[in-house]
Scaffold this motif. Structure first.
Motif, short mmCIF file in Angstrom:
data_model
loop_
_atom_site.label_atom_id
_atom_site.label_comp_id
_atom_site.label_asym_id
_atom_site.label_seq_id
_atom_site.Cartn_x
_atom_site.Cartn_y
_atom_site.Cartn_z
N ARG A 48 0.83 -1.21 0.00
CA ARG A 48 0.00 0.00 0.00
C ARG A 48 0.86 1.25 0.00
O ARG A 48 0.61 2.21 -0.74
CB ARG A 48 -0.93 0.00 1.22
CG ARG A 48 -1.98 -1.10 1.17
CD ARG A 48 -2.68 -1.32 2.51
NE ARG A 48 -3.51 -2.51 2.43
CZ ARG A 48 -4.84 -2.51 2.47
NH1 ARG A 48 -5.50 -1.37 2.64
NH2 ARG A 48 -5.52 -3.63 2.37
N GLN A 49 1.90 1.24 0.84
CA GLN A 49 2.79 2.40 0.90
C GLN A 49 3.52 2.59 -0.42
O GLN A 49 3.70 3.73 -0.89
CB GLN A 49 3.79 2.23 2.03
CG GLN A 49 4.64 3.47 2.30
CD GLN A 49 3.82 4.63 2.81
OE1 GLN A 49 3.17 4.54 3.84
NE2 GLN A 49 3.84 5.75 2.08
N ALA A 50 3.92 1.49 -1.06
CA ALA A 50 4.64 1.59 -2.33
C ALA A 50 3.75 2.20 -3.42
O ALA A 50 4.21 3.06 -4.19
CB ALA A 50 5.13 0.21 -2.76
N ILE A 51 2.50 1.78 -3.49
CA ILE A 51 1.58 2.32 -4.50
C ILE A 51 1.38 3.82 -4.28
O ILE A 51 1.41 4.62 -5.22
CB ILE A 51 0.23 1.58 -4.44
CG1 ILE A 51 0.39 0.11 -4.84
CG2 ILE A 51 -0.80 2.28 -5.32
CD1 ILE A 51 0.82 -0.12 -6.27
N VAL A 52 1.19 4.21 -3.02
CA VAL A 52 0.99 5.63 -2.71
C VAL A 52 2.24 6.43 -3.04
O VAL A 52 2.16 7.53 -3.63
CB VAL A 52 0.60 5.79 -1.23
CG1 VAL A 52 0.76 7.24 -0.78
CG2 VAL A 52 -0.84 5.34 -1.01
N ASP A 53 3.42 5.93 -2.68
CA ASP A 53 4.66 6.66 -2.95
C ASP A 53 4.86 6.90 -4.44
O ASP A 53 5.28 7.99 -4.86
CB ASP A 53 5.86 5.90 -2.38
CG ASP A 53 5.90 5.91 -0.86
OD1 ASP A 53 5.19 6.72 -0.25
OD2 ASP A 53 6.64 5.08 -0.28
N ILE A 54 4.55 5.90 -5.26
CA ILE A 54 4.70 6.03 -6.71
C ILE A 54 3.74 7.08 -7.24
O ILE A 54 4.12 7.96 -8.04
CB ILE A 54 4.46 4.67 -7.40
CG1 ILE A 54 5.61 3.71 -7.08
CG2 ILE A 54 4.31 4.84 -8.91
CD1 ILE A 54 5.31 2.27 -7.43
N CYS A 55 2.50 7.04 -6.84
CA CYS A 55 1.51 8.00 -7.34
C CYS A 55 1.83 9.41 -6.87
O CYS A 55 1.67 10.38 -7.63
CB CYS A 55 0.11 7.59 -6.89
SG CYS A 55 -0.50 6.09 -7.69
N ARG A 56 2.30 9.54 -5.62
CA ARG A 56 2.68 10.86 -5.12
C ARG A 56 3.85 11.42 -5.93
O ARG A 56 3.86 12.60 -6.30
CB ARG A 56 3.05 10.76 -3.64
CG ARG A 56 3.16 12.13 -2.94
CD ARG A 56 3.98 12.00 -1.66
NE ARG A 56 3.43 11.02 -0.76
CZ ARG A 56 2.66 11.29 0.30
NH1 ARG A 56 2.34 12.55 0.56
NH2 ARG A 56 2.24 10.32 1.08
#
Length: 449
Positions: A251-259
């Protein structure tokens, strides 16, 4: 003179293309005995005109039904229901993702009696604000909090369903033709909505935890959007249809990429029966960049048509503008029902009962379809049976011939040319006995493995 067809044309209210919906409606009426063997079907152009669809969709639907042996075309005479295919057995519907019927007449009567003594007449008499009454927003904020989603009432936009909340999020973030980046196998309703609104779809690879971060990063970094706005649509918990759930690190990885790529996220959070408090919703990891969609029809009752969109502050003004044109608020009676059930403990009791029933039905499926590579979640009323697309189409057609409908394999493919496919089986709508019979048919059809 040719006899008029006895069939009243309709499109089934299922997920999928116009062709899929026409196939489903005709199959249902043939297999249920509404249409008898030898009955004439409408001519292609006549049926297309009456339903307001293209002749090509009718031609494709008739071809599918003929391959399934349900209809036959006779040159110079027309198209007819095959005599041997008309049957009186009711169709077992494993194609529609709904909850079992848990509410009794007695409980509903008692609830309506209770709310009739205290419902606010202003909520019925007055036109609601575009984003919903403040009292109802506070109620939904409390409900989301019980599902591990902390929400400020002022950031909630109330809609008539989760599907409407998705439409609103897509419209706010992408307008009419922005690009939607999502899992390669996804929720058919969202894919159909995107295509209806003209959004190009971009398929991202999946693994055991759902959307792959590496593929997402590559897509957002390397592919030019040609000036179109983009969003990432993802279901981190009990993904539909594959039931995969992301761990905390994913979840954190997906958010970091989109951010990093300044690409907003639409998080589908409708499947909350199995919420794990240790797995944060994406909206908690990036409050200013995530639009969180939820509803009650997949976690409490099918008929409770309450949807909600948790939006960052900058999205509220855009939402108000859209909702002035197309209001989406639900009936105040639905909110009164929810408030009563939350206050008297019925909501918690219903959710406990649903979790128990989901576990029983999943165990039933695993027992009947043993040795098949099923993907399941004990809190979900759907499961995923991965297989190549051609095989999935063949199995779906064979099952329909035997009186069992499954979700159209085409409906869940983000890329129509993708060979990765499968069968979604929905276990909630039919009775447990019907589920058992339907799964047994599928087991017989695949007894050779």
């Amino acid at each position: 003179m040719l006899l008029k067809s006895p069939w009243s044309p309709r499109l089934a209210g299922v997920e999928g293309t116009l062709c899929d919906r026409l196939v489903a409606s005709l199959s249902e009426d043939i297999l249920s005995g509404t249409l008898s063997g030898g009955d004439r079907l409408p001519a292609h152009r006549e049926l297309a005109w009456s339903l307001g669809i293209g002749t090509g969709s009718v031609t494709k639907a008739y071809a599918v039904l003929e391959r399934q042996g349900l209809i036959r075309g006779i040159k110079g005479r027309g198209t007819f229901v095959s005599v041997g295919s008309a049957r009186r057995d009711a169709l077992i519907d494993l194609s529609t993702n709904t909850l079992p019927l848990m509410l009794t007449d007695k409980l509903l009567s008692r609830t309506l009696s209770a709310i009739s003594r205290r419902i606010d007449s202003d909520h019925v008499n007055l036109h609601p604000p575009a984003v919903g009454h403040d009292e109802h927003r506070r109620l939904l904020a409390r409900w989301l909090g019980r599902q591990c989603v902390e929400a400020c009432p002022e950031q909630l936009i109330l809609t008539g369903s989760g599907q409407q909340a998705l439409w609103l999020a897509f419209d706010i973030l992408c307008g009419g033709r922005g690009i939607i980046v999502t899992e390669r196998i996804g929720y058919s309703g969202a894919l159909a909505l995107a295509r209806h609104r003209g959004h190009p779809l971009c398929a991202i690879g999946m693994d055991v935890e759902g959307m792959c971060p590496e593929d997402l990063d590559r897509e957002l970094r390397d592919h030019d959007s040609n000036g179109r706005r983009r969003l990432v649509y993802v279901t981190p918990t009990v993904q539909n249809p594959t039931t995969r759930t992301m761990g905390a690190a994913r979840r954190q990885a997906i958010v970091d990429i989109c951010r990093r790529h300044a690409t907003p996220i639409v998080e589908d959070g409708v499947y909350t029966l199995g919420n794990d408090p240790s797995l944060p919703p994406l909206v908690h990891l990036w409050p200013e960049g995530v639009f969180h969609v939820s509803s009650l029809s997949k976690s409490l009752s099918n008929g409770l048509r309450l949807g909600v969109l948790l939006a960052p502050p900058q999205g509220i003004a855009q939402a108000r503008s859209a909702l002035e044109a197309i209001p989406m608020t639900s009936s105040p009676v639905d909110y009164a029902l929810l408030e009563e059930w939350v206050s008297n403990g019925v909501a918690d009791s219903l959710r406990d009962s649903l979790r128990g029933e989901a576990l029983r039905r999943n165990n039933l499926a695993r027992d009947i379809l043993k040795d098949r590579p099923l993907l399941t979640d004990d809190s979900a009323f759907h499961l995923w049976w991965p297989m190549p697309h051609a095989r999935a189409e063949a199995l779906a057609a064979s099952a329909l011939e035997r009186g069992v409908s499954v979700t159209a394999p085409n409906a869940v493919r983000t890329d129509p040319e993708d060979d990765e496919s499968g069968i979604r089986l929905c276990l909630g709508g039919p009775s447990r006995a019907e589920v058992e019979r339907g799964l047994s048919v599928l087991a017989q059809l695949t007894s050779d493995g």
